[in-house]
Every structure is written in structure tokens, then in C-alpha cells.
Design an enzyme around this catalytic site. Structure first.
Site, short mmCIF file in Angstrom:
data_model
loop_
_atom_site.label_atom_id
_atom_site.label_comp_id
_atom_site.label_asym_id
_atom_site.label_seq_id
_atom_site.Cartn_x
_atom_site.Cartn_y
_atom_site.Cartn_z
N CYS A 10 5.24 16.69 -24.48
CA CYS A 10 3.96 17.35 -24.76
C CYS A 10 4.08 18.87 -24.80
CB CYS A 10 2.90 16.96 -23.73
SG CYS A 10 3.32 17.49 -22.07
N HIS B 108 0.36 31.27 -22.12
CA HIS B 108 -0.82 30.41 -22.31
C HIS B 108 -1.82 30.96 -23.31
CE1 HIS B 108 0.74 28.01 -18.94
NE2 HIS B 108 0.25 27.05 -19.70
C1 PEP Z 1 4.90 22.59 -20.56
O1 PEP Z 1 5.25 23.26 -19.59
O2 PEP Z 1 5.66 22.31 -21.52
C2 PEP Z 1 3.53 22.06 -20.65
C3 PEP Z 1 3.19 21.19 -21.57
O3 PEP Z 1 2.61 22.54 -19.76
P1 PEP Z 1 2.00 24.03 -19.84
O4 PEP Z 1 2.43 24.64 -21.14
O5 PEP Z 1 0.53 23.90 -19.73
O6 PEP Z 1 2.63 24.68 -18.65
#
Ligand code: PEP
Ligand code: MG
Length: 586
Positions: free
Chosen positions: A508, A195
Site C-alpha cells: 500500500c 505526507h
Molecule cells: C507507508 O509507510 O508506506 C505507508 C503506506 O504508510 P504512511 O505513508 O501513511 O506512513
């Protein structure tokens, strides 16, 4: 490789040249010192004076960040101020000073180490993130008590711009760094989908992660040249390296200008397929860039970043205000609000969770929301209220079961009724989608499609859970690839399930921000993508160059390919005839 050259994973593109600030956060050497009984009261006074000095320093930082970045981000310091003033901890230190006639720093260090041992006996990520915050505040107090003001972060102010070098960058640390002064980031841990990397990418800060021994090999104050695209680092670069970087910079800048020129053109392929390009928003700063680059709404609003660094969860009204602000930035397009995705590697201080050995397989996301109505329901109400005036959609993270969606929908209906009864202006319902980011959701996609209004594929988690590879592990980074045939089959299956059920299906995850993967996704039938704002121009440019028919043929070939590198080769070959080589190399 010479000792001046380091190689890591490029996680956020861009070149940066600046002096290094190395965040070591080591405890200073504290001499054991006792004091005469008559001096005890003075030591206790010194302790409180140091604590208040640090609290006021942190409050100064809070105000500065408040002005430069906004309320949400400034709140990270509220939590640190609470930590530094923790009455139980301070009472323990006072007692030790009194009972053993110790100096304030000796007693403070003793209690701090005791707490540290208690924290470190867990492998839990949440504790680790807090431990980093806790150590940082304790080190500040110790340095103050010892009259040492060689604070690492103070070095940030010595130079107009710096590159931060750290062992690990948590999402919490990343949001609190001063963006105006931050030229780039280097860390030993982390990968493209951790993240902190996603945040750096969203904010357009060049970053290289997974760099072995970076903290040891880079001396504070040395000039460092990083390439967030290739992951290469030159410490104290020579004239040739600087010249090569300058040439590269000019080339990329020229390309960026060309790409940005397409920002307001339609994202339509040469053979007439229109792709909807939306923006991912993690922090408020990204709203403006997403709008400027022509995002057609927000396809993923990561609401948990409202909680990072805060001492308390945001209230219903605070959330409403934030959602309204985003809605106003995209008056003609939808905003997809993802409900809190807490847990995993996101453990803000305001979120109390029991320690677990495997947080990514633990109590996170929708599981937390369903178990903790006092966290979830205010968010639901804020969403329904903003939806009275804006095109708002909701999506639920980490769904593995149909009944999770049913339970969440029931909560939305109950809250809508309650708001209506109370005469509060709110929507009666909002479209509720499912994030497909676990193998269970893929396998159950046909049934989930009966209860979901849309699907949005989270390829970061889907890749992690399908391949059983930790998305944040630098050690396994070469195994973490969304081009793996297993992931491709999953993507194909979801696109088919969505289209058979007649519900919109989008992507996404970070894949939607990578040019070659975009070609694959369009070929698999994904015509809505939500992209990190800085990547919007190049994704749009690619869509405008490659015919959808070529994407479809490439996707069909990719599905037959035996390995991830063969998939990448198929995509590269397909792009070659249409796309400027510079874009593929990006
Ligand atoms: C994903 O897991 O691809 C996503 C878009 O959510 P995050 O990256 O916030 O876990
Ligand atoms: Mg996810």
C-alpha cells in the site's frame, strides 16, 4: 539554468499555470509605542476586538470549507480559533499593556515572540507544525491591530486559481487550502513520500517539492508554470514554454482518456493473472474518485487524517459515521482501516505528545495506540460496529514486535465482548493485518504471519527505515529510493513469508502507484496493490499490458542488480516491449 527556471522533485503529476501566492507568514514590523495611562483600557478593548475579528474571519473560512469539502476538513479552523482566543496568552498581553502602558500591538508582539522562542527551542516536528499554525494566527491579529489587511491567503481570493509557494507544507496546511482555487503547490522542503506530497497526489493537485529558495525566487503574483511530473518550474514562462506546455498537456490528456477507458475493465495480465487494485483514502474527497476508477475497495484508510486540524479527537460515533460512508461507497469490497498512525510528521493539535528529538523513531503509531487506550478503544469500537454490516479489515501500523499484535488483538476481543454484553450491534471479530514497514517486521515476518491475518507492505516507511534516510528530507531525496537492492530483498522476503504462511500479502506504499514499480511488485508475487486514486487508471493499464511472466523475469533480474539505477534500467527494459512509452515516461 536561467533564474526563471527552477528544478525540484515532481511529487504529484500534472501541469499547472497560475499566478503565485507566496506564503511568507512574516511578522510585520511593529513600532514600539507606549500610550498614556488613560488610553490603556482602550488598547485592551482594541486587543479583544482584533482577536474576535480574526476568530470570526477563521470561522468564516471554517464554514466555507464545511460547505466545499466537509466536516472533517473544516475542523482545522476550530483549532486555530482556540489558539487565537487562548485566555492565558491574552491575559499575559493585557498585563503587559497595563503594567507598561504599551500599545496593544507592541504588547502582543512581545508576548508572541516570547512564546515563539519557547516553541523554537525545540527541534521537535510536532512543535514546528503547531508553531506554523500559531504564527499564522498571531500574524493575522497583528495585521488587524495595525490596520494592515494584506493577508497572504487573502490573495487566494484575488485570482480564480493560484499556485501556492511555501517554505514547507505541513499535512495540516495542505488540507486547509481551498482545493477549487488551488492549481498547484511548490515547496522548498518535502519529497515524494512526505505526507503533504501524498495528500497532494491523492487529491490530484500538481506539486513540486524540494525547490531551493523558491520563496525568495518567486515573486507573489507572477505567473508560474509547473510540471508535477518532471519537477520543472518556469517563472513567468515565455511563449515557447507555454506552447510546449500546451502540446504536452494535450498529449497527456489524450493518454489520460485512453487510460480511463480501462477503468472498468478487469486488472488481468495478458497471461491471465488477476491483480486486485484497491484505493488509498486519506481524505473523504478521494472516495468518489477511487470508486469511479474502479477501486476494488480501500486498501489503506489513513484514519489519522480525521484528527488533523481538530481541537478534539473524533468520537466513536463520528468515526463510525465516516467508516459507514466509506463502506457504503464500496458495498462489495473490503475496506482496510488502518488504526491511528499518529506521530512522525503527523501531530494534529488534538494529539498531545511529549517533544522528542527523533519523532520518526519515537512514540508513534501502534505504540501510541497501545499506551493510550482512551484514544485507541473508541476507534476499535467504531471499527467493530461498522464491521457488523460491511467487509471491514484492520491493519496495524509500524509493528516491530509480535506482542504488539497480540496486545492489539486482545483489545479488539475485549471491546467486542463489551459491545455484545451491552447489546450494541457489532461484529464479534475482524481480520487483523500487520503493516510491514520496519526492517524488524520483515525479519520477523514468519512469526508475525502466525498472529496476523494478512500483511500489507508500507514501502514509504520501509524504505526510510531500511536505508536510514528521512522520507521527508529534500536534501537526501536522491538516496530515498524503493528500488534500492536492500529494499528489494526485503520485499522479496515478505512476499515469500506471506505465501509460505498462506496469508494474503499486498503493498500500500507509494511504490504501488508507480508504473515501473508495479511491474516489479507483480513479478515478486504481490497480486493486491493499494494505489493513490489518481494513479489507478495507469496502474490498471500497465497490468493489462505486461504479462506476469515478463514481470517475474524482470523481478528476478532486478533482485540481482547491484544498484537502484540498475534496477530501474531492468524494469524499463522489460516494460519497453509492451507498454506505451508515454506511460513509462509518466
Ligand atoms: C507507508 O509507510 O508506506 C505507508 C503506506 O504508510 P504512511 O505513508 O501513511 O506512513
Ligand atoms: Mg507508514
Amino acid at each position: 539554468m536561467s533564474s526563471r527556471k527552477l528544478q525540484g522533485i515532481g511529487v504529484s503529476p500534472g501541469l499547472a499555470l497560475a499566478p503565485a501566492v507566496v506564503l511568507e507568514w512574516r511578522f510585520p514590523e511593529v513600532p514600539d509605542r507606549s500610550v498614556p495611562p488613560a488610553a490603556v483600557a482602550g488598547e485592551i478593548a482594541r486587543l479583544h476586538e482584533a482577536v474576535e475579528a480574526v476568530a470570526s474571519y477563521l470561522d468564516g473560512l471554517r464554514l466555507r470549507v464545511l460547505q466545499s469539502a466537509g466536516l472533517e476538513e473544516s475542523r482545522i479552523f476550530e483549532a486555530q480559533i482556540l489558539m487565537v482566543r487562548d485566555p492565558d496568552f491574552l491575559a499575559g498581553v493585557e498585563q503587559l499593556i497595563r503594567q507598561n502602558n504599551l500599545s496593544a500591538e507592541t504588547a502582543f508582539e512581545f508576548k508572541a515572540l516570547e512564546l515563539r522562542v519557547a516553541f523554537s527551542n525545540t527541534t521537535n516536528l510536532r512543535m514546528r507544525e503547531r508553531l506554523a499554525d500559531l504564527s499564522a494566527t498571531q500574524i493575522r491579529v497583528l495585521r488587524h491591530l495595525m490596520n494592515r489587511h494584506d493577508d497572504d491567503l487573502a490573495a487566494l481570493r484575488e485570482y480564480p486559481q493560484v499556485i501556492i509557494v511555501a517554505h514547507e507544507l505541513s499535512p495540516g496546511l495542505t488540507v486547509q487550502l481551498d482545493r477549487d482555487r488551488l492549481a498547484g503547490l511548490i515547496s522548498e522542503e518535502g519529497t515524494r513520500t512526505s505526507h503533504a506530497a501524498i495528500l497532494a497526489h491523492s487529491l490530484g493537485i500538481p506539486a513540486v517539492m524540494g525547490v531551493s529558495d523558491a520563496v525568495e525566487r518567486i515573486t507573489a503574483g507572477t505567473m508560474v508554470l509547473i510540471d508535477g511530473q518532471t519537477g520543472s518550474i518556469a517563472v513567468d514562462p515565455d511563449r515557447d514554454e507555454l506552447e510546449a506546455a500546451r502540446v504536452q498537456q494535450t498529449r497527456r490528456h489524450k493518454l489520460d482518456l485512453e487510460l480511463e477507458g480501462a477503468a472498468n475493465q478487469p486488472a488481468t495480465t495478458p497471461d491471465g493473472v488477476t491483480v486486485t487494485l484497491m484505493g488509498n483514502v486519506d481524505l473523504p474527497d478521494e472516495i468518489e474518485l477511487a470508486a469511479r476508477y474502479g477501486a476494488q475497495g480501500v486498501g489503506l484508510l489513513r484514519t489519522e487524517f480525521m484528527v488533523v486540524g481538530r481541537a478534539q479527537l473524533p468520537t466513536e460515533d463520528e468515526q463510525l459515521e465516516y467508516f459507514r460512508r466509506i463502506g457504503a461507497a464500496f458495498p462489495n469490497h473490503p475496506v482496510v482501516i488502518r488504526t491511528y498512525d499518529l506521530g512522525g510528521d503527523k501531530f494534529p493539535v488534538a494529539f498531545e505528545a511529549p517533544p522528542e528529538p527523533n519523532p520518526f523513531l519515537g512514540w508513534r503509531s501502534i505504540r501510541v495506540c497501545l499506551d493510550r487506550p482512551e484514544i485507541f478503544r473508541p476507534q476499535v469500537r467504531a471499527i467493530l460496529r461498522v464491521a457488523a454490516d460491511r467487509r471491514i479489515q484492520v491493519m496495524l501500523p509500524l509493528v516491530t514486535r509480535v506482542d504488539e499484535v497480540e496486545a492489539a488483538k486482545a483489545i479488539f476481543s475485549e471491546e467486542a465482548e463489551r459491545l455484545a454484553r451491552a447489546g450494541v450491534r457489532a461484529a464479534a471479530a475482524v481480520p487483523i493485518g500487520v503493516m510491514v514497514e520496519t526492517p524488524a517486521a520483515v525479519v520477523m515476518a514468519d512469526r508475525l504471519a502466525r498472529v496476523a491475518d494478512f500483511f500489507s507492505v508500507g514501502t514509504n516507511d520501509l524504505t526510510q527505515y531500511t536505508l536510514a534516510v528521512d522520507r521527508g528530507s529534500a536534501h537526501l531525496a536522491s538516496r530515498f529510493t524503493s528500488h534500492d537492492p536492500a529494499v528489494l530483498r526485503m520485499l522479496d522476503q515478505v512476499a515469500r513469508a506471506g505465501s509460505e504462511a498462506g496469508i494474503p500479502t499486498s503493498v500500500c506504499g507509494e511504490m504501488a502507484s508507480e508504473p515501473l514499480s508495479v511491474l516489479l511488485l507483480v513479478g515478486l508475487g504481490y497480486h493486491t496493490l493499494s494505489v493513490a486514486p489518481p494513479a489507478l487508471p495507469r496502474v490498471k493499464w500497465l497490468v493489462r499490458q505486461v504479462p506476469a511472466s515478463v514481470c517475474r523475469t524482470a523481478a528476478a533480474m532486478a533482485l540481482e542488480a547491484p544498484r537502484a539505477d540498475a534496477v530501474a534500467a531492468v524494469l524499463r527494459a522489460a516494460a519497453q516491449d509492451f507498454v506505451d512509452k508515454r506511460l513509462i515516461d509518466l
